[in-house]
Design a protein around this motif. Structure first.
Motif, PDB file in Angstrom:
ATOM      1  N   GLU A  46       0.811  -1.220   0.000  1.00  0.00           N
ATOM      2  CA  GLU A  46       0.000   0.000   0.000  1.00  0.00           C
ATOM      3  C   GLU A  46       0.845   1.271   0.000  1.00  0.00           C
ATOM      4  O   GLU A  46       0.608   2.189  -0.771  1.00  0.00           O
ATOM      5  N   PRO A  92      -2.911   3.902  -4.125  1.00  0.00           N
ATOM      6  CA  PRO A  92      -2.536   3.090  -2.960  1.00  0.00           C
ATOM      7  C   PRO A  92      -1.626   1.911  -3.305  1.00  0.00           C
ATOM      8  O   PRO A  92      -1.934   0.761  -2.998  1.00  0.00           O
ATOM      9  N   HIS A  93      -0.531   2.221  -3.997  1.00  0.00           N
ATOM     10  CA  HIS A  93       0.502   1.227  -4.340  1.00  0.00           C
ATOM     11  C   HIS A  93       1.816   1.978  -4.148  1.00  0.00           C
ATOM     12  O   HIS A  93       2.018   3.028  -4.785  1.00  0.00           O
TER      13      HIS A  93
END
Ligand code: AMP
Length: 118
Positions: A46, A92-93
């Motif tokens: 995340e 969200p990476h």
């Protein structure tokens, strides 16, 4: 699946700079500087809070290699990773922004108060 996982899988095109088995560097679609590269691990994590030291030990030289490749090591560059809402993270990476190509301004917030910092 997140947008960067789709880029890793080739389901969304990207302008690649460097790739190995574990990491990918590509141009940001909406650059904030003359040079704006994103570096991601191929595995979905995340953000920086989810990173383990083993992965960072490999990601660090990969980022340095990207900077060398684009000759950003000569005059310098900024390395940023936004974490969560307050950090302004939109994707969200885990990704590091490499920004350069000119002398970058440093933004200071009007309400920054070192006395209140813990
Ligand atoms: P952050 O706000 O730190 O999560 O940054 C996300 C970054 O991803 C932004 O700078 C976007 O411009 C960039 N971005 C989003 N979608 C793409 C895409 N398909 N290809 C390249 N960069 C992208």
């Amino acid at each position: 699946m997140c947008i960067f996982c789709k880029i890793v899988k080739g389901e969304i095109p990207s302008n690649k700079v460097l790739e190995d088995d574990e990491f990918l560097a590509f141009h940001d679609i909406n650059p904030a500087a003359p040079v704006h590269i994103l570096v991601i691990p191929k595995v979905h994590l995340e953000n920086f809070q989810s990173v383990n030291p083993e992965l960072m030990a490999k990601m660090t030289p990969f980022i340095q290699k990207v900077a060398n490749l684009l000759e950003l090591d000569i005059n310098g560059y900024r390395l940023i990773t936004n974490n969560g809402d307050d950090g302004g993270q939109e994707v969200p990476h885990l990704h590091f922004h490499i920004l350069g190509g000119k002398k970058l301004p440093w933004h200071r917030f009007d309400d920054a108060n070192p006395k209140e910092a813990i």
